[in-house]
Design an enzyme around this catalytic site. Structure first.
Site, PDB file in Angstrom:
ATOM      1  N   HIS A   1       0.843  -1.206   0.000  1.00 48.65           N
ATOM      2  CA  HIS A   1       0.000   0.000   0.000  1.00 48.65           C
ATOM      3  C   HIS A   1       0.875   1.250   0.000  1.00 48.65           C
ATOM      4  O   HIS A   1       0.670   2.178  -0.791  1.00 48.65           O
ATOM      5  CB  HIS A   1      -0.899  -0.038   1.247  1.00 48.65           C
ATOM      6  CG  HIS A   1      -1.723   1.195   1.470  1.00 48.65           C
ATOM      7  ND1 HIS A   1      -3.062   1.266   1.175  1.00 48.65           N
ATOM      8  CD2 HIS A   1      -1.393   2.423   1.960  1.00 48.65           C
ATOM      9  CE1 HIS A   1      -3.522   2.465   1.474  1.00 48.65           C
ATOM     10  NE2 HIS A   1      -2.526   3.190   1.968  1.00 48.65           N
ATOM     11  N   GLU A   2       1.864   1.265   0.881  1.00 49.84           N
ATOM     12  CA  GLU A   2       2.749   2.445   0.965  1.00 49.84           C
ATOM     13  C   GLU A   2       3.601   2.574  -0.300  1.00 49.84           C
ATOM     14  O   GLU A   2       3.834   3.685  -0.784  1.00 49.84           O
ATOM     15  CB  GLU A   2       3.637   2.354   2.214  1.00 49.84           C
ATOM     16  CG  GLU A   2       2.869   2.304   3.529  1.00 49.84           C
ATOM     17  CD  GLU A   2       1.894   3.460   3.720  1.00 49.84           C
ATOM     18  OE1 GLU A   2       2.189   4.576   3.250  1.00 49.84           O
ATOM     19  OE2 GLU A   2       0.822   3.244   4.326  1.00 49.84           O
TER      20      GLU A   2
END
Lengths: 117, 285
Positions: free
Chosen positions: B142-143
Site C-alpha cells: 500500500h505504501e
C-alpha cells in the site's frame, strides 16, 4: 456568465511549472476577464480550494530545514538497506515465487474466488 | 442569447474549453468537466516537473523531519528483515529502481507512512497487529503504491494551489523552483507525510498493495483478512485514531479490496504463501 468565468479563473493554478509552460494561456484568460469586466466582485480564490487541503504559508516554508537528528537517523536507516540479491534470497527461503499478476480490464472475465475463501 | 453570453461562449470555444461537438448556442455544457480538465492539466504538468532525483531528495528530507517525532526502533535484525521483505515487494512495482528504504519506528499507532522517493516507515503498533508476512506485504505494498503513484507530491501541488489562491500569491512571480517546492514540502513536515490523501488515492494504494503482494508470491486474501481485522477494532479511539483520520473506513476498504481481489488475473485468493512473521521486537512500540 461573469461568475462562471471568475470561478474558472480561480481554478487555474499559478504554480511555477504551469506558469512556465502555459503562462500565455493563463494570461490570455486573465486579460479576457478584465476585458469582460469580471473581477470587480471576484470572491477570494480560496473559496474554490479543495476541501481538506490547506495551503502552505510562506513564512514556515522559508524557515523549513531538515532536522539534524532526523538526518542522522536517515543515515542509519540507509545502512539497513537490502540489495536486490538479499531480497531475492529471502524470498527463496520463504518459498515466495514472483508471478505475473494484473487486474482484469473492465468487461473482461474476472477470476472467481476459490471455494471456502 | 444576449451579446455578452454569446461572446463568452465563442471565447471559451476558441480556447478549447467547450466539449467537442457542443453547439455554440447551447448554454448547458459540462462546466465541471471543463474545470477538471484545466486542473488536471495543471496538476500533471507541475508534479511531472519534479524529476526522480529531486523526488528522492524531497523524500529524504521529509523522512528526516518525521523521524524526529517517530524514532527508529533500535533493532538491526528487525530493520534488515523489514528491508528485505519491502525490497522484494517493491521489485514487483513499476519503479523497482528507486532507492527503497523501510524502517520500523516507535509508536503504538497502527499506521505506516510513505515519503516521496521510496522511504517507508511502519509503526511498532502496525508490526504488532499483522499476523503473518503476507499481511505485512499488503501494508508495505500500500505504501509502495503511494510512492509509485506520487500521491504525496500531488498533495503538495494541491497545497500550493490553496496557498496561491488564499494569498493571491503568484508562485511564478517568485521564480519558484525545485528548491522552493522542497522547502514548502518540508514546511509541512510530518503533516504532509501523514496527511490524509483523497479516497481515490487510498483506494489506488490499497489496490496496488494487493497487486504487489500477489505478484510477490503472497496470498492476496491476506489483504482482505487484515482489513477485516482492522474493521473489527473500534475505529475512533486509541491506536487507530490517526489511521482513520487519513484513510477511508475499514469497512469500505474491506469491500473495495475484496472486489479488487476478484479482478486479479494470475493469482486467486488462497494461492500464494503466508509465511509466519518472525520479526523480532514486533511489539517495539
Amino acid at each position: 456568465m461573469r461568475i462562471i468565468l471568475v470561478v474558472l479563473l480561480s481554478c487555474l493554478p499559478p504554480s511555477a511549472a504551469l506558469a512556465q509552460n502555459s503562462g500565455g494561456f493563463t494570461n490570455m484568460l486573465r486579460s479576457l476577464s478584465g476585458a469582460l469586466g469580471a473581477g470587480k466582485d471576484t470572491p477570494p480564490p480560496a473559496e474554490t480550494a479543495p476541501i481538506g487541503i490547506r495551503g502552505i504559508d510562506d513564512a514556515p516554508a522559508a524557515k523549513a530545514a531538515p532536522s539534524p537528528a532526523g538526518s542522522n537517523d536517515i543515515g542509519r536507516l540507509e545502512g539497513w538497506a537490502a540489495s536486490r540479491g538479499e531480497a531475492e534470497r529471502m524470498a527463496a527461503r520463504h518459498g515466495l515465487v514472483a508471478r505475473p499478476v494484473v487486474f482484469a480490464e473492465a468487461g473482461s472475465e474476472v477470476v472467481k474466488p476459490e471455494a471456502g475463501k | 442569447m444576449n451579446r455578452r453570453n454569446g461572446r463568452m461562449i465563442v471565447l471559451l470555444a476558441a480556447l478549447g474549453l467547450l466539449p467537442s461537438g457542443a453547439p455554440a448556442q447551447t448554454r448547458n455544457f459540462d462546466l465541471g468537466a471543463v474545470f477538471d480538465t484545466v486542473k488536471n492539466v495543471a496538476r500533471s504538468q507541475s508534479v511531472a516537473s519534479i524529476d526522480q532525483d529531486e523526488e528522492i531528495r524531497i523524500g529524504r528530507d521529509v523522512a528526516a523531519s518525521t523521524l524526529s517525532d517517530y524514532p527508529l526502533i533500535q533493532n538491526e535484525p528487525l530493520q534488515r528483515r523489514l528491508n528485505q521483505i519491502g525490497v522484494w515487494i517493491a521489485l514487483q512495482s513499476s519503479r523497482p529502481g528507486l532507492p527503497w528504504h523501510f524502517a520500523a519506528v516507535k509508536s503504538g499507532q497502527i499506521n505506516a507512512f510513505a515519503a516521496p522517493g521510496g522511504t517507508i516507515l511502519v509503526t511498532g503498533g502496525m508490526l504488532g497487529h499483522v499476523t503473518n508476512e503476507a499481511e505485512l506485504a499488503c501494508v508495505l505494498g500500500h505504501e509502495i503504491g503511494h510512492v509509485v503513484h506520487r500521491h504525496h507530491l500531488a498533495v503538495l501541488q494541491k497545497s500550493l494551489l490553496v496557498a496561491a489562491g488564499a494569498s493571491a500569491l503568484s508562485v511564478s512571480s517568485k521564480s519558484a523552483g525545485s528548491e522552493d517546492l522542497r522547502k514548502r514540502l518540508l514546511a509541512e513536515g510530518k503533516e504532509v507525510f501523514t496527511r490524509g490523501l483523497d479516497r481515490g488515492a487510498e483506494r489506488e494504494a490499497d489496490e496496488e498493495g494487493l497487486l504487489l503482494a500477489a505478484r510477490a508470491g503472497y496470498d492476496p486474501a491476506a489483504c482482505v483478512d487484515f482489513m477485516q481485522r482492522l474493521a473489527r477494532l473500534k475505529p475512533d479511539v486509541g491506536p487507530l485514531e490517526a489511521l482513520y483520520k487519513t484513510h477511508p473506513s475499514a469497512r469500505e476498504r474491506v469491500t473495495d479490496v475484496t472486489q479488487a481481489m476478484h479482478r486479479l488475473q494470475g493469482a486467486t485468493p488462497g494461492s500464494g504463501a503466508r509465511p509466519p512473521l518472525t520479526l523480532e521486537a514486533q511489539g517495539g512500540k
